[in-house]
Design a protein around this motif. Sequence first.
Motif, PDB file in Angstrom:
ATOM      1  N   MET A 152       0.893  -1.070   0.132  1.00  0.00           N
ATOM      2  CA  MET A 152       0.149  -0.055  -0.149  1.00  0.00           C
ATOM      3  C   MET A 152       0.999   1.192  -0.078  1.00  0.00           C
ATOM      4  O   MET A 152       1.778   1.366   1.038  1.00  0.00           O
ATOM      5  CB  MET A 152      -0.971  -0.095   1.177  1.00  0.00           C
ATOM      6  CG  MET A 152      -1.919   1.109   1.211  1.00  0.00           C
ATOM      7  SD  MET A 152      -3.259   0.807   2.404  1.00  0.00           S
ATOM      8  CE  MET A 152      -3.928  -0.792   2.311  1.00  0.00           C
ATOM      9  N   THR A 153       0.610   2.008  -0.987  1.00  0.00           N
ATOM     10  CA  THR A 153       1.530   3.475  -0.847  1.00  0.00           C
ATOM     11  C   THR A 153       1.118   4.310   0.277  1.00  0.00           C
ATOM     12  O   THR A 153      -0.137   4.391   0.556  1.00  0.00           O
ATOM     13  CB  THR A 153       1.260   4.060  -2.175  1.00  0.00           C
ATOM     14  OG1 THR A 153      -0.022   4.624  -2.385  1.00  0.00           O
ATOM     15  CG2 THR A 153       1.396   3.092  -3.501  1.00  0.00           C
ATOM     16  N   LYS A 154       1.889   5.222   0.469  1.00  0.00           N
ATOM     17  CA  LYS A 154       1.757   6.325   1.557  1.00  0.00           C
ATOM     18  C   LYS A 154       0.417   7.072   1.015  1.00  0.00           C
ATOM     19  O   LYS A 154      -0.041   7.758   1.767  1.00  0.00           O
ATOM     20  CB  LYS A 154       3.091   7.146   1.364  1.00  0.00           C
ATOM     21  CG  LYS A 154       3.510   7.858   0.479  1.00  0.00           C
ATOM     22  CD  LYS A 154       4.716   8.815   0.756  1.00  0.00           C
ATOM     23  CE  LYS A 154       5.149   9.424  -0.558  1.00  0.00           C
ATOM     24  NZ  LYS A 154       6.452  10.103  -0.488  1.00  0.00           N
ATOM     25  N   GLU A 155       0.203   7.621  -0.427  1.00  0.00           N
ATOM     26  CA  GLU A 155      -0.752   8.336  -0.762  1.00  0.00           C
ATOM     27  C   GLU A 155      -2.042   7.672  -0.506  1.00  0.00           C
ATOM     28  O   GLU A 155      -3.158   8.317  -0.248  1.00  0.00           O
ATOM     29  CB  GLU A 155      -0.576   8.443  -2.339  1.00  0.00           C
ATOM     30  CG  GLU A 155       0.535   9.270  -2.741  1.00  0.00           C
ATOM     31  CD  GLU A 155       1.894   8.768  -2.835  1.00  0.00           C
ATOM     32  OE1 GLU A 155       2.114   7.504  -2.829  1.00  0.00           O
ATOM     33  OE2 GLU A 155       2.898   9.573  -3.153  1.00  0.00           O
ATOM     34  N   THR A 156      -2.091   6.152  -0.708  1.00  0.00           N
ATOM     35  CA  THR A 156      -3.311   5.349  -0.370  1.00  0.00           C
ATOM     36  C   THR A 156      -3.594   5.462   1.001  1.00  0.00           C
ATOM     37  O   THR A 156      -4.646   5.883   1.739  1.00  0.00           O
ATOM     38  CB  THR A 156      -3.102   4.053  -0.819  1.00  0.00           C
ATOM     39  OG1 THR A 156      -2.870   3.891  -2.142  1.00  0.00           O
ATOM     40  CG2 THR A 156      -4.445   3.234  -0.352  1.00  0.00           C
ATOM     41  N   ILE A 157      -2.460   5.465   1.977  1.00  0.00           N
ATOM     42  CA  ILE A 157      -2.793   5.382   3.431  1.00  0.00           C
ATOM     43  C   ILE A 157      -3.155   6.856   3.894  1.00  0.00           C
ATOM     44  O   ILE A 157      -4.177   7.041   4.845  1.00  0.00           O
ATOM     45  CB  ILE A 157      -1.270   5.061   4.119  1.00  0.00           C
ATOM     46  CG1 ILE A 157      -1.120   3.707   4.011  1.00  0.00           C
ATOM     47  CG2 ILE A 157      -1.396   5.228   5.556  1.00  0.00           C
ATOM     48  CD1 ILE A 157       0.174   3.074   4.357  1.00  0.00           C
ATOM     49  N   PHE A 158      -2.494   7.618   3.221  1.00  0.00           N
ATOM     50  CA  PHE A 158      -3.065   9.160   3.502  1.00  0.00           C
ATOM     51  C   PHE A 158      -4.642   9.336   3.041  1.00  0.00           C
ATOM     52  O   PHE A 158      -5.232   9.942   4.065  1.00  0.00           O
ATOM     53  CB  PHE A 158      -2.180  10.342   2.760  1.00  0.00           C
ATOM     54  CG  PHE A 158      -2.567  11.646   2.966  1.00  0.00           C
ATOM     55  CD1 PHE A 158      -2.328  12.338   4.137  1.00  0.00           C
ATOM     56  CD2 PHE A 158      -3.321  12.245   2.011  1.00  0.00           C
ATOM     57  CE1 PHE A 158      -3.006  13.656   4.158  1.00  0.00           C
ATOM     58  CE2 PHE A 158      -3.852  13.477   2.088  1.00  0.00           C
ATOM     59  CZ  PHE A 158      -3.836  14.290   3.032  1.00  0.00           C
ATOM     60  N   GLY A 159      -4.768   8.952   1.975  1.00  0.00           N
ATOM     61  CA  GLY A 159      -6.473   9.142   1.446  1.00  0.00           C
ATOM     62  C   GLY A 159      -7.249   8.185   2.655  1.00  0.00           C
ATOM     63  O   GLY A 159      -8.412   8.974   2.934  1.00  0.00           O
ATOM     64  N   LEU A 160      -6.899   7.104   3.114  1.00  0.00           N
ATOM     65  CA  LEU A 160      -7.775   6.250   3.845  1.00  0.00           C
ATOM     66  C   LEU A 160      -7.623   7.100   5.271  1.00  0.00           C
ATOM     67  O   LEU A 160      -8.649   6.956   5.811  1.00  0.00           O
ATOM     68  CB  LEU A 160      -7.164   4.949   3.961  1.00  0.00           C
ATOM     69  CG  LEU A 160      -7.280   3.934   2.813  1.00  0.00           C
ATOM     70  CD1 LEU A 160      -6.568   2.747   2.955  1.00  0.00           C
ATOM     71  CD2 LEU A 160      -8.842   3.805   2.385  1.00  0.00           C
ATOM     72  N   SER A 161      -6.700   7.641   5.828  1.00  0.00           N
ATOM     73  CA  SER A 161      -6.667   8.244   6.887  1.00  0.00           C
ATOM     74  C   SER A 161      -7.622   9.346   7.053  1.00  0.00           C
ATOM     75  O   SER A 161      -8.159   9.914   8.210  1.00  0.00           O
ATOM     76  CB  SER A 161      -5.199   8.683   7.338  1.00  0.00           C
ATOM     77  OG  SER A 161      -5.196  10.024   6.899  1.00  0.00           O
ATOM     78  N   LEU A 162      -8.176   9.901   5.933  1.00  0.00           N
ATOM     79  CA  LEU A 162      -9.268  11.094   6.022  1.00  0.00           C
ATOM     80  C   LEU A 162     -10.444  10.480   6.763  1.00  0.00           C
ATOM     81  O   LEU A 162     -11.240  11.251   7.424  1.00  0.00           O
ATOM     82  CB  LEU A 162      -9.647  11.569   4.744  1.00  0.00           C
ATOM     83  CG  LEU A 162      -8.211  12.353   4.096  1.00  0.00           C
ATOM     84  CD1 LEU A 162      -8.602  13.014   2.820  1.00  0.00           C
ATOM     85  CD2 LEU A 162      -8.034  13.510   5.108  1.00  0.00           C
TER      86      LEU A 162
END
Length: 92
Positions: free
Chosen positions: A1-11
């Motif tokens: 999982m990319t950092k961008e995906t994790i960032f998006g999911l953290s929202l």
Amino acid sequence: MTKETIFGLSLFPYLAFLWFATKSQQFPKLSLWGFYGTLIFVAITIPAGIYAQVQYNDVLANVDWLHGSAESFLTITNILLVLGFKSALENE
């Protein structure tokens, strides 16, 4: 999982937090504005990062005027958080 995906999911957890904080009506209004401001900070930072990449071929953190402007907005939201909770503690 990319950092961008994790960032998006953290929202999603943050949006849930904002929803519950607003619904509870127990948060100081000024602090709640600060929490919402943090969400706006994220919304501002994403296009700023894209602009830095396209215009300067660099990451946002390396474009001082753009990064400093974004961080200034974050500072304002943090001040709202602190003042809101400080006021709530003084009124107890």
